[in-house]
Write a protein that holds these residues in place. Structure first.
Motif, PDB file in Angstrom:
ATOM      1  N   GLN A 254       0.871  -1.177   0.000  1.00  0.00           N
ATOM      2  CA  GLN A 254       0.000   0.000   0.000  1.00  0.00           C
ATOM      3  C   GLN A 254       0.909   1.229   0.000  1.00  0.00           C
ATOM      4  O   GLN A 254       1.810   1.348   0.825  1.00  0.00           O
ATOM      5  N   ILE A 255       0.663   2.136  -0.937  1.00  0.00           N
ATOM      6  CA  ILE A 255       1.470   3.338  -1.100  1.00  0.00           C
ATOM      7  C   ILE A 255       0.639   4.554  -0.716  1.00  0.00           C
ATOM      8  O   ILE A 255      -0.453   4.762  -1.246  1.00  0.00           O
ATOM      9  N   ARG A 256       1.153   5.335   0.205  1.00  0.00           N
ATOM     10  CA  ARG A 256       0.541   6.625   0.556  1.00  0.00           C
ATOM     11  C   ARG A 256       1.615   7.695   0.403  1.00  0.00           C
ATOM     12  O   ARG A 256       2.605   7.688   1.125  1.00  0.00           O
ATOM     13  N   GLY A 257       1.427   8.602  -0.534  1.00  0.00           N
ATOM     14  CA  GLY A 257       2.431   9.633  -0.769  1.00  0.00           C
ATOM     15  C   GLY A 257       2.631   9.874  -2.248  1.00  0.00           C
ATOM     16  O   GLY A 257       1.824   9.462  -3.088  1.00  0.00           O
ATOM     17  N   GLU A 258       3.728  10.531  -2.588  1.00  0.00           N
ATOM     18  CA  GLU A 258       3.921  11.006  -3.946  1.00  0.00           C
ATOM     19  C   GLU A 258       4.066   9.886  -4.981  1.00  0.00           C
ATOM     20  O   GLU A 258       3.877  10.116  -6.178  1.00  0.00           O
ATOM     21  N   GLY A 259       4.379   8.672  -4.540  1.00  0.00           N
ATOM     22  CA  GLY A 259       4.472   7.564  -5.488  1.00  0.00           C
ATOM     23  C   GLY A 259       3.147   7.193  -6.122  1.00  0.00           C
ATOM     24  O   GLY A 259       3.115   6.572  -7.189  1.00  0.00           O
ATOM     25  N   VAL A 260       2.032   7.604  -5.500  1.00  0.00           N
ATOM     26  CA  VAL A 260       0.706   7.271  -6.029  1.00  0.00           C
ATOM     27  C   VAL A 260       0.515   7.867  -7.424  1.00  0.00           C
ATOM     28  O   VAL A 260      -0.142   7.270  -8.290  1.00  0.00           O
ATOM     29  N   GLN A 261       1.113   9.031  -7.677  1.00  0.00           N
ATOM     30  CA  GLN A 261       0.937   9.668  -8.982  1.00  0.00           C
ATOM     31  C   GLN A 261       1.515   8.806 -10.103  1.00  0.00           C
ATOM     32  O   GLN A 261       0.993   8.813 -11.229  1.00  0.00           O
ATOM     33  N   ASP A 262       2.577   8.038  -9.821  1.00  0.00           N
ATOM     34  CA  ASP A 262       3.161   7.177 -10.849  1.00  0.00           C
ATOM     35  C   ASP A 262       2.258   5.986 -11.147  1.00  0.00           C
ATOM     36  O   ASP A 262       2.116   5.581 -12.312  1.00  0.00           O
ATOM     37  N   LEU A 263       1.647   5.424 -10.116  1.00  0.00           N
ATOM     38  CA  LEU A 263       0.689   4.340 -10.322  1.00  0.00           C
ATOM     39  C   LEU A 263      -0.505   4.846 -11.130  1.00  0.00           C
ATOM     40  O   LEU A 263      -0.996   4.161 -12.039  1.00  0.00           O
ATOM     41  N   LYS A 264      -0.956   6.048 -10.806  1.00  0.00           N
ATOM     42  CA  LYS A 264      -2.073   6.646 -11.553  1.00  0.00           C
ATOM     43  C   LYS A 264      -1.706   6.853 -13.015  1.00  0.00           C
ATOM     44  O   LYS A 264      -2.465   6.498 -13.921  1.00  0.00           O
ATOM     45  N   ASP A 265      -0.521   7.398 -13.247  1.00  0.00           N
ATOM     46  CA  ASP A 265      -0.090   7.658 -14.626  1.00  0.00           C
ATOM     47  C   ASP A 265       0.022   6.365 -15.432  1.00  0.00           C
ATOM     48  O   ASP A 265      -0.346   6.325 -16.616  1.00  0.00           O
ATOM     49  N   GLN A 266       0.513   5.299 -14.791  1.00  0.00           N
ATOM     50  CA  GLN A 266       0.640   4.030 -15.506  1.00  0.00           C
ATOM     51  C   GLN A 266      -0.728   3.449 -15.825  1.00  0.00           C
ATOM     52  O   GLN A 266      -0.948   2.910 -16.915  1.00  0.00           O
TER      53      GLN A 266
END
Length: 408
Positions: free
Chosen positions: A193-205
């Protein structure tokens, strides 16, 4: 009468053998042409180094409870992609939750791999769409490269909730993943589970994958840029040699130890194999933990030749004995921890679309290392006699597995 039946059976056998031969030849031509034209080759996407709060889940029930809870609290949007989904009570609860959120005004996008989602019924899809859920299959088989497109699967598992929470790892949706399938027993997996700025990369992918498969652009939604404590980096792989190169580079950097956890140990990638052997020759202690008990056919038998090779090189091999191990993890010294979707098999190395999270945070790694050590403690060390003194049945299965290992 008997002669007629024999002739009919002979004719049927001839037709079946001829059809298999035609399919094999067609498949070979198809795959050769696709490889020559690099139809499915695409450079991986390496996202920036991020800082997020990362929580590891290894128990299916805890993971499901948390994921379902996070989805139920969504206020704006939910993006969900799992490789597969079953047809059971857990899957129905999951689909019902997506419908409820969509009817409540949350924008829901749900994707599943076309072959991984083979158990998803048409009626369930119709109910999702009727509730306003955006649905698609990933990597639908298509002409002119039918066989190659069948081989090429989207094995990523990405979830994003309101741009605040993301997930990636090995779990799928179904009761076997929470240990409720009697034949399989306990299911051990790794999911982040990722909480933080890494979420934007998952969203972009997710957005990229959705557009690639539907030619539709998802409306732009925001994602948090809040920093967490743990340094990490995502890499999305499509196919080709880059994954092997990345792994080989990291294994070449090992100084003391390499620990690999994988459901399937079919290590026929030369670059990765050579890097592991080189590490062992430098004095690096290498441990490989795989799952003899599996939900897939012939994968244990396909592992035998590679276990023999590994043992000859002084590599330690362990078989998990507490159920099914489905983790995709490696730990190099105490400097690099990988948790993702890549198995140690041909399909992940050469055919699938995958995504890994590389963690470079010693503090976080120190917390996860005891979890990995526990898996080793719950395993049996494999000896030469275990893979050399096989029954005739096992030897036959090994030969069959060897013939089709590229697709296992």
């Amino acid at each position: 009468m008997l002669k007629k039946i024999v002739k009919i059976l002979q004719a049927l056998l001839f037709v079946i053998i001829s059809a298999c031969f035609v399919l094999l030849v067609w498949g070979k031509i198809d795959r050769t042409a696709a490889e020559k034209r690099m139809v499915f080759d695409k450079q991986p996407i390496q996202y920036p180094i991020r800082q997020s709060k990362i929580t590891l889940y290894t128990d299916g029930k805890q993971f499901n409870n948390q994921l379902f809870s996070d989805i139920s609290k969504a206020k704006h949007y939910v993006y969900i992609n799992f490789f597969s989904i079953a047809d059971d009570k857990v899957s129905h609860q999951f689909l019902d939750l997506l419908r409820q959120k969509s009817l409540g005004g949350v924008e829901v996008y749900y994707a599943v791999d076309r072959l991984g989602g083979i158990l998803l019924k048409k009626k369930e899809i119709e109910l999702l769409v009727k509730a306003g859920v955006h649905f698609t299959y990933y990597n639908k088989p298509a002409f002119p490269y039918l066989f190659s497109s069948l081989d090429h699967r989207n094995h990523r598992r990405i979830s994003i909730i309101d741009g605040r929470i993301g997930y990636i790892g090995g779990f799928n949706i179904g009761k076997k993943y929470i240990g409720e399938k009697a034949k399989l027993g306990h299911w051990r997996d790794y999911h982040l589970q990722i909480r933080g700025e890494g979420v934007q990369d998952l969203k972009d992918q997710f957005v990229l994958d959705w557009k690639k498969n539907t030619e539709q652009q998802i409306p732009i939604h925001s994602a948090t840029k809040e920093k967490g404590a743990t340094l990490h980096q995502f890499t999305a792989y499509y196919s080709g040699e880059k994954l092997g190169q990345d792994y080989a580079m990291l294994f070449h950097q090992a100084k003391e130890s390499i620990i690999i956890e994988t459901p399937y140990f079919i290590l026929n990638d030369r670059a990765i194999w050579n890097s592991i052997v080189d590490a062992r020759k430098r004095g690096v202690r290498v441990k490989i933990l795989f799952s003899p008990h599996s939900d897939a056919l012939l994968v244990k038998e396909a592992a035998y030749p590679y276990i023999r090779k590994a043992l000859k090189q002084g590599i330690e091999v362990y078989g998990y004995k507490k159920g099914v191990l489905h983790a995709k993890v490696f730990l190099i010294d105490e400097t690099v921890l990988m948790v993702g979707t890549v198995n140690f098999d041909s399909r992940s190395f050469h055919l699938n679309e995958e995504m890994n999270c590389y963690i470079h945070d010693p503090v976080y790694i120190s917390k996860i290392k005891p979890v990995i050590n526990k898996d080793i403690q719950n395993s049996k060390r494999v000896t030469s006699s275990d893979v050399n003194q096989l029954s005739i049945k096992e030897k036959i299965k090994e030969k069959v597995a060897k013939m089709i290992e590229y697709y296992l």
